[in-house]
Write a protein that holds these residues in place. Sequence first.
Motif, short mmCIF file in Angstrom:
data_model
loop_
_atom_site.label_atom_id
_atom_site.label_comp_id
_atom_site.label_asym_id
_atom_site.label_seq_id
_atom_site.Cartn_x
_atom_site.Cartn_y
_atom_site.Cartn_z
N MET A 1 38.62 40.48 52.20
CA MET A 1 39.59 40.82 51.14
C MET A 1 40.91 40.11 51.38
SD MET A 1 40.04 44.63 49.68
CE MET A 1 38.73 45.81 49.53
N THR A 2 41.45 39.53 50.33
CA THR A 2 42.78 38.95 50.45
C THR A 2 43.81 40.08 50.46
OG1 THR A 2 43.15 38.83 48.07
CG2 THR A 2 42.03 36.96 49.08
N ALA A 3 45.02 39.74 50.86
CA ALA A 3 46.08 40.75 50.87
C ALA A 3 46.31 41.29 49.46
CB ALA A 3 47.37 40.14 51.42
N PHE A 4 46.25 40.38 48.46
CA PHE A 4 46.43 40.83 47.07
C PHE A 4 45.34 41.82 46.67
CE2 PHE A 4 45.39 40.26 42.52
CZ PHE A 4 46.55 40.82 41.99
N GLN A 5 44.10 41.51 47.06
CA GLN A 5 42.99 42.43 46.73
C GLN A 5 43.16 43.78 47.43
OE1 GLN A 5 39.88 39.77 47.95
NE2 GLN A 5 39.38 39.14 45.85
N LYS A 6 43.67 43.74 48.65
CA LYS A 6 43.93 45.01 49.35
C LYS A 6 44.97 45.83 48.61
CE LYS A 6 43.02 43.29 54.00
NZ LYS A 6 43.70 42.80 55.19
N LEU A 7 45.99 45.12 48.13
CA LEU A 7 47.04 45.82 47.37
C LEU A 7 46.49 46.45 46.10
CD1 LEU A 7 49.96 43.27 47.84
CD2 LEU A 7 49.94 45.65 48.65
N VAL A 8 45.59 45.70 45.44
CA VAL A 8 45.00 46.23 44.20
C VAL A 8 44.14 47.45 44.49
CG1 VAL A 8 43.34 45.72 42.35
CG2 VAL A 8 45.13 44.06 42.92
N GLU B 1 53.96 46.36 53.65
CA GLU B 1 54.97 45.31 53.77
C GLU B 1 54.31 43.98 54.15
OE1 GLU B 1 58.27 46.52 56.11
OE2 GLU B 1 59.42 44.69 55.67
N GLU B 2 53.40 44.06 55.09
CA GLU B 2 52.70 42.86 55.54
C GLU B 2 51.80 42.31 54.43
OE1 GLU B 2 50.58 43.39 59.34
OE2 GLU B 2 49.18 41.89 58.52
N TRP B 3 51.10 43.20 53.74
CA TRP B 3 50.25 42.76 52.63
C TRP B 3 51.08 42.05 51.56
CZ3 TRP B 3 46.79 47.78 51.75
CH2 TRP B 3 45.95 47.94 52.86
N PHE B 4 52.23 42.64 51.23
CA PHE B 4 53.07 42.00 50.22
C PHE B 4 53.52 40.62 50.67
CE2 PHE B 4 53.66 46.25 48.21
CZ PHE B 4 53.37 45.86 46.92
N SER B 5 53.90 40.52 51.94
CA SER B 5 54.41 39.21 52.36
C SER B 5 53.27 38.19 52.41
CB SER B 5 55.22 39.33 53.66
OG SER B 5 54.44 39.00 54.75
N SER B 6 52.06 38.62 52.80
CA SER B 6 50.91 37.69 52.76
C SER B 6 50.54 37.33 51.33
CB SER B 6 49.68 38.32 53.42
OG SER B 6 49.95 38.64 54.74
N ALA B 7 50.52 38.33 50.46
CA ALA B 7 50.05 38.10 49.08
C ALA B 7 50.93 37.08 48.38
CB ALA B 7 50.05 39.42 48.30
N GLU B 8 52.20 37.06 48.74
CA GLU B 8 53.11 36.15 48.04
C GLU B 8 52.82 34.69 48.31
OE1 GLU B 8 57.03 37.80 48.53
OE2 GLU B 8 56.58 39.25 46.96
N SER B 9 52.12 34.42 49.41
CA SER B 9 51.76 33.02 49.67
C SER B 9 50.32 32.73 49.27
CB SER B 9 52.02 32.68 51.14
OG SER B 9 51.28 33.56 51.96
N GLU B 10 49.64 33.70 48.71
CA GLU B 10 48.26 33.47 48.26
C GLU B 10 48.24 32.77 46.90
OE1 GLU B 10 46.18 37.23 50.64
OE2 GLU B 10 46.39 37.33 48.47
N ASN B 11 47.13 32.09 46.65
CA ASN B 11 46.96 31.39 45.38
C ASN B 11 46.60 32.36 44.28
OD1 ASN B 11 47.33 28.83 44.49
ND2 ASN B 11 45.60 27.97 45.65
N LEU B 12 47.54 32.69 43.43
CA LEU B 12 47.27 33.69 42.39
C LEU B 12 47.44 33.09 41.00
CD1 LEU B 12 49.28 36.71 43.89
CD2 LEU B 12 46.83 36.23 44.14
N ASN B 13 46.58 33.53 40.06
CA ASN B 13 46.77 33.09 38.68
C ASN B 13 47.94 33.86 38.06
OD1 ASN B 13 45.86 35.61 37.77
ND2 ASN B 13 43.73 34.91 37.61
N ALA B 14 48.25 33.53 36.82
CA ALA B 14 49.45 34.11 36.20
C ALA B 14 49.36 35.64 36.10
CB ALA B 14 49.65 33.50 34.81
N ASN B 15 48.18 36.14 35.70
CA ASN B 15 48.03 37.59 35.60
C ASN B 15 48.20 38.28 36.95
OD1 ASN B 15 47.59 37.59 32.88
ND2 ASN B 15 45.55 38.51 32.97
N ASP B 16 47.58 37.69 37.96
CA ASP B 16 47.68 38.29 39.28
C ASP B 16 49.12 38.24 39.80
OD1 ASP B 16 45.02 38.77 39.13
OD2 ASP B 16 44.40 37.22 40.56
#
Lengths: 493, 493
Positions: free
Chosen positions: A1-8, A61-76
């Motif tokens: 799971m990516t950090a963004f997916q964990k956040l979701v 906090e860590e998930w947010f900082s990781s997610a911000e450097s992940e490749n996300l589409n506009a919706n994400d």
Amino acid sequence: MTAFQKLVAHSKTISNFNHLAAICGWDQASMMPSGGNQARSEAMAQLSVHIHGLLTQPQLEEWFSSAESENLNANDKASLRELKRQWMQANVLPESLVQAKSLAGSKCEHAWRSQRGENDWAGFEKNWAEVVKLSQEEAQIRAEATGLSPYDSMLDIYEPGTTSASLDTLFSDVKTWLPSLIDDAIEKQKSESFITPTGQFETAQQKALGLEVMKLLQFDFEHGRLDESIHPFCGGVPSDVRITTRYDDSEFVQSLMGIVHETGHARYEQGLPKSLAGQPAGEARSMGIHESQSLFFEMQVGRSDAFIQHLSSLAGKQFTSHDPALFGFDNFQKLYTRVKKDFIRVDADELTYPAHVILRYEIERDLINGKIKHSDVPELWNLKMQQSLGLSTEGNFKNGCMQDIHWTDGAFGYFPSYTLGAMYAAQFMMSMTKTIDVNGAIESGDLSPIFTWLDDNIWSKGSLLTTDELVKQATGETLNAQFFQDHLKARYL
Amino acid sequence: MTAFQKLVAHSKTISNFNHLAAICGWDQASMMPSGGNQARSEAMAQLSVHIHGLLTQPQLEEWFSSAESENLNANDKASLRELKRQWMQANVLPESLVQAKSLAGSKCEHAWRSQRGENDWAGFEKNWAEVVKLSQEEAQIRAEATGLSPYDSMLDIYEPGTTSASLDTLFSDVKTWLPSLIDDAIEKQKSESFITPTGQFETAQQKALGLEVMKLLQFDFEHGRLDESIHPFCGGVPSDVRITTRYDDSEFVQSLMGIVHETGHARYEQGLPKSLAGQPAGEARSMGIHESQSLFFEMQVGRSDAFIQHLSSLAGKQFTSHDPALFGFDNFQKLYTRVKKDFIRVDADELTYPAHVILRYEIERDLINGKIKHSDVPELWNLKMQQSLGLSTEGNFKNGCMQDIHWTDGAFGYFPSYTLGAMYAAQFMMSMTKTIDVNGAIESGDLSPIFTWLDDNIWSKGSLLTTDELVKQATGETLNAQFFQDHLKARYL
């Protein structure tokens, strides 16, 4: 799971607990017997603390900082922005304050239910002092975190991007033209004669009529209900939206239009994007946009000639033992556009309503910024009510500062949303009429084109866009209060 | 804080989440529109997992071991025993199984609501297979932990201390005298003539009548409500007890007595010791004791001559447009004591009811012990129904094995409680009549002496005593089924 997916995934967990809070909150207001309140308040406070705990888990906090450097589409990306907004707001507050405010709010609100009828300001003030104190503490903490003023930091919860500076400008302008418009409208209506409801309008019949109107407005009964509560509201969850009203068996006019209003809120909730269920990006954009939908239903659609025609006809068929003249189109139109300077905001007409909101805005702004004290409120209320609508509320607390539920449970910063909503609604209607035969749709009884426009432009967008982006995409420009003024002048002059 | 105090505080936290589960569960059964089910089931499953997590927190083991060497008074010792019982039961199951069973049960139960009407065994079986499989897994895990057989380990959830060996003995005895008693009663009633309800009995009037009877039974409306659901139940929390019924507008007889039954459950809940609220020791003793209270209300009080007199009189006053002869005392007595071999347990009379329970007990015992498969159930049901009541359910699933909600959501081990409850109720009445003029109290319309006895001996005890201790303190001896047999013979022969 990516950090963004964990956040979701984490957001969906939170959403599940919010679901329980929404249903139990609805129950508390509409179903619960009074003896159940203490245990319920404790259970709800426990749930608040738990949700707050989920929103403030250290790994986020860590998930947010990781997610911000992940490749996300506009919706994400938009979803991440809203997740972060929610997270930052929640992390500002200590758990003890969340719990204390929830308990104090429940206690104050529950006692208010009987204190209001008894005009018991002294009793109310005892509980309310604690709510105000905790709300000021909350605002102070939020202010320090955001760099906004205390009141603006509360406003930011409901209306991201809106400040008291912008509201001061907006409302100052309204105050230049509203008083004379109110006076002119009252003068114009002075000679009109009309029939007001008399006799008995059975609750069961009022409810049946309300349900018919909800059908006309395409409320989805597979995903919602209509019930009763002291203060009408729209609650529940998008898959199961609970709206309430209150019936007065001496008349049906207020309750009926109240149902139209709440149905607007409900359809927004029912139309939110299912693919984003459980994520902040799948939720309503702001309270002002929420209110724009209820007021679009109530003011733009509900008080149009074509819709008044439906209402008068349906009501006439329901209440057959009353004078048929009461249900004539002309009479209904007069009943629903009557302008009157009066005490109660929720019963106010379209034209005096902004005056009520501006009064509350000015008081709560100064209260939360610590410029006035809770004990100053009745006097200030009286003063401002005299200035804006020429009415005295001296000693009349139940029709003055004790009339609303919002301050009772500490929702400071919410009131401006009502008038922002009215302004957005007028702007949406202006834009919609460029591509759609709105009157024709209402007259035909099939309002689908209207709802399709709202779904395409507002409902299905959730919080993917900022408020300014949303309004600009839908109407070609950001908030322009001129449309509201034009609408009022066209209807009332 | 001592370890015991920590355990009590933790228990109150759990109780708060159970409160939310109870209200949302009631809502799901009585208020929720069908489109809300998926999201609700997910939210409820999430809550189950959370509660399970609280029940299985690692530090509890240490607290329990410390608490056992602390100086506790008798009440605290009993409280600790019940805390430990709850903890051990919860810690047996892996979280994944709790969640899977909750989801499968919700899914099966929700689909069952429409499948039952459609007699759709094939559709039902698809969902139910999963519920059975997960229940068997649960029982196996519980069996390994307790050293009991799989089925007995499920029974232990509802009836601590009761085993299938004791039930086999008890029910074998019942089977020696029940069939002939049923036949004799039917023979005796053969020549009786009576009037059955015909025409329309409005739901609103049935509800008004039900509320009057609840008042007579001193239901506390400050702490509870009456609503509707497909399968009547008593839910909510002690401070806010929610009972439900279902109305059939072609008759009022079943629903009215159903309300009496649920009011018995409700008064037990409302009477539980408030000083122990939020602790297992403050909860109902067992499902059998719970049912003893509902059946005490329904069978011991509700079908007594004196109470039938009240019912017939109140019903006659409500349904004034019907034939007054329907509401005569004699006619009501015959309606409420009519014995008939029929399909539906919840509609069964007092005399055939144990036959229904024994059938379910024998099937679920063998199903959970793995001696039979879920696909065997319809045939076995048919066979046993032919043997016990001479009725065929071949192809008639909706009136056979699909009629009950219990198996649908995986509550295996619950059915014996009904007949245990009937037996306890008869024993309580026998004991009560030694010190109280029960008939006189009912005749007078002030049933307080009866409720005071129940409160003193049962309600206020919560789970402080074991079932055997409770029954012995109240009646001088442990369960003695002879009182039940005597009661039935006195009423039906």
